[in-house]
Design an enzyme around this catalytic site. Sequence first.
Site, PDB file in Angstrom:
ATOM      1  N   HIS A   5      45.322  47.988  40.485  1.00  0.00           N
ATOM      2  CA  HIS A   5      44.553  48.973  41.273  1.00  0.00           C
ATOM      3  C   HIS A   5      45.414  50.196  41.603  1.00  0.00           C
ATOM      4  CE1 HIS A   5      40.942  46.459  42.013  1.00  0.00           C
ATOM      5  NE2 HIS A   5      41.806  45.484  41.782  1.00  0.00           N
TER       6      HIS A   5
ATOM      7  N   TYR B  85      51.398  40.663  46.607  1.00  0.00           N
ATOM      8  CA  TYR B  85      51.204  42.060  47.019  1.00  0.00           C
ATOM      9  C   TYR B  85      52.500  42.595  47.635  1.00  0.00           C
ATOM     10  CZ  TYR B  85      46.183  41.643  46.187  1.00  0.00           C
ATOM     11  OH  TYR B  85      44.960  41.464  45.594  1.00  0.00           O
TER      12      TYR B  85
HETATM   13  C1  HEM Z   1      46.566  35.676  41.811  1.00  0.00           C
HETATM   14  C2  HEM Z   1      45.611  36.602  41.908  1.00  0.00           C
HETATM   15  C3  HEM Z   1      45.881  38.072  42.116  1.00  0.00           C
HETATM   16  C4  HEM Z   1      46.993  38.805  41.835  1.00  0.00           C
HETATM   17  C5  HEM Z   1      48.280  38.345  41.188  1.00  0.00           C
HETATM   18  C6  HEM Z   1      46.728  40.168  42.259  1.00  0.00           C
HETATM   19  C7  HEM Z   1      47.623  41.231  42.160  1.00  0.00           C
HETATM   20  C8  HEM Z   1      47.504  42.447  42.798  1.00  0.00           C
HETATM   21  C9  HEM Z   1      48.556  43.403  43.014  1.00  0.00           C
HETATM   22  C10 HEM Z   1      50.001  43.247  42.527  1.00  0.00           C
HETATM   23  C11 HEM Z   1      48.037  44.445  43.711  1.00  0.00           C
HETATM   24  C12 HEM Z   1      48.784  45.686  44.221  1.00  0.00           C
HETATM   25  C13 HEM Z   1      49.278  45.420  45.668  1.00  0.00           C
HETATM   26  C14 HEM Z   1      50.021  46.594  46.299  1.00  0.00           C
HETATM   27  O1  HEM Z   1      50.988  47.088  45.696  1.00  0.00           O
HETATM   28  O2  HEM Z   1      49.648  46.992  47.423  1.00  0.00           O
HETATM   29  C15 HEM Z   1      46.644  44.162  43.907  1.00  0.00           C
HETATM   30  C16 HEM Z   1      45.756  44.973  44.546  1.00  0.00           C
HETATM   31  C17 HEM Z   1      44.417  44.694  44.663  1.00  0.00           C
HETATM   32  N1  HEM Z   1      43.767  43.512  44.356  1.00  0.00           N
HETATM   33 FE1  HEM Z   1      44.620  41.878  43.613  1.00  0.00          FE
HETATM   34  N2  HEM Z   1      45.466  40.242  42.790  1.00  0.00           N
HETATM   35  C18 HEM Z   1      44.916  38.979  42.716  1.00  0.00           C
HETATM   36  C19 HEM Z   1      43.656  38.601  43.130  1.00  0.00           C
HETATM   37  C20 HEM Z   1      42.701  39.478  43.549  1.00  0.00           C
HETATM   38  C21 HEM Z   1      41.355  39.108  43.879  1.00  0.00           C
HETATM   39  C22 HEM Z   1      40.752  37.700  43.800  1.00  0.00           C
HETATM   40  C23 HEM Z   1      40.726  40.248  44.265  1.00  0.00           C
HETATM   41  C24 HEM Z   1      39.301  40.293  44.711  1.00  0.00           C
HETATM   42  C25 HEM Z   1      38.926  40.816  45.864  1.00  0.00           C
HETATM   43  C26 HEM Z   1      41.687  41.347  44.197  1.00  0.00           C
HETATM   44  C27 HEM Z   1      41.455  42.679  44.518  1.00  0.00           C
HETATM   45  C28 HEM Z   1      42.437  43.646  44.642  1.00  0.00           C
HETATM   46  C29 HEM Z   1      42.193  44.990  45.141  1.00  0.00           C
HETATM   47  C30 HEM Z   1      40.852  45.600  45.532  1.00  0.00           C
HETATM   48  C31 HEM Z   1      43.437  45.638  45.178  1.00  0.00           C
HETATM   49  C32 HEM Z   1      43.731  47.055  45.654  1.00  0.00           C
HETATM   50  C33 HEM Z   1      44.161  47.000  47.108  1.00  0.00           C
HETATM   51  C34 HEM Z   1      44.409  48.402  47.643  1.00  0.00           C
HETATM   52  O3  HEM Z   1      43.448  49.196  47.648  1.00  0.00           O
HETATM   53  O4  HEM Z   1      45.544  48.691  48.045  1.00  0.00           O
HETATM   54  N3  HEM Z   1      42.870  40.828  43.761  1.00  0.00           N
HETATM   55  N4  HEM Z   1      46.341  42.932  43.356  1.00  0.00           N
END
Ligand code: HEM
Length: 315
Positions: A35, A304
């Site tokens: 994202h 995260y």
């Molecule tokens: C093991 C499962 C998952 C991994 C490894 C993962 C990994 C990541 C990482 C590395 C980030 C960036 C975090 C940052 O630097 O602030 C991120 C952001 C995000 N993830 Fe995941 N994620 C996972 C599951 C999910 C799930 C199930 C959702 C469903 C809601 C999701 C939705 C998001 C969203 C919307 C963002 C953006 C957050 C923002 O706006 O700062 N993720 N994810």
Amino acid sequence: MSVQPPDGAHPQLAVDIVDRLEWVSGLYPGYRRAHAKGACYRAVFLPTGAAAEYTTAAHLQGDPVPATVRFSNFSGNPYIWDRTRSARGLSVAFHLPGGVATDLVSVSQPVFVAATPQAFRNFLEAAEPNMFTGSPDPEVVRKYATEHTEAMRGLRAVKNTPIPVSYATLRYWAVHAFVWLDKMRRRTAVRYRWEPEAGVQQLSDERAAEKAPTYLSDELTERLASTTVAFQLKVQIAEPGDPTDDCTVLWPHDRTEITVGRLLVTGPVEDQAKWDKRMFDPTRLVPGIELSDDPVLRFRSQVYAVSHGRRTQGK
Ligand code: HEM
């Protein structure tokens, strides 16, 4: 405010997964490892009061709550074209008195591709780009999905994700189950969904192909200059036996659903750079809400934190 500690810490797995995300999307120092492309906006949340029967959570009672939201594209590539078919994100930070915040992080598909952190790591391994073509090997991905039906469901959900007219015309799901606690500490498992008041509106592939690479943020700026963007927060209430530990499985559609409030997005935040550094964390909760037993939910704050640590050090 409490960021609930995961019951099983997986520090090495979190590092491994972030390394793999960098390999799949490319390495873009200073950006989120997923994202990466997104922007933050001012908002206010107006609770209906319907949640008060089930939870003491301060932001779900009755008083308006200031909020900051971030719309995003799924990829870890911050230059990805908006017209690609993929998941989009809607992250909301609710700001409570005393500098306390609680987050709700959602995507435009109702299920995830893996039920455990280890399974997600294995999925990323299967989706690893071939060093000669730069793309995942479709045969390897197909084989993985055939052997893991939950991954197949998740991939199908991505395939069915609309290419939206606007970030304002998509549904967003928080995917996991959470647990609400009322005054008597009675527990209710719930799932959240944001329903766009503008309705779900999507582009055909032909119309999408004509759109600029940044059309989603351009469109939102234009829309917010003349109107407010609104979403209703719908909450599905579990019945006994509904699984709370598996984010690859939906609950039956006939479960009771309540409308918990309206989110009004009013305009871009003034300090985009400051807000973009923030980490939206689905485990940042307030009294009245607890994590469910979903292992992916409990793991997310660890992964995260690795991504946030790297990007805020300019890595
Ligand atoms: C093991 C499962 C998952 C991994 C490894 C993962 C990994 C990541 C990482 C590395 C980030 C960036 C975090 C940052 O630097 O602030 C991120 C952001 C995000 N993830 Fe995941 N994620 C996972 C599951 C999910 C799930 C199930 C959702 C469903 C809601 C999701 C939705 C998001 C969203 C919307 C963002 C953006 C957050 C923002 O706006 O700062 N993720 N994810």
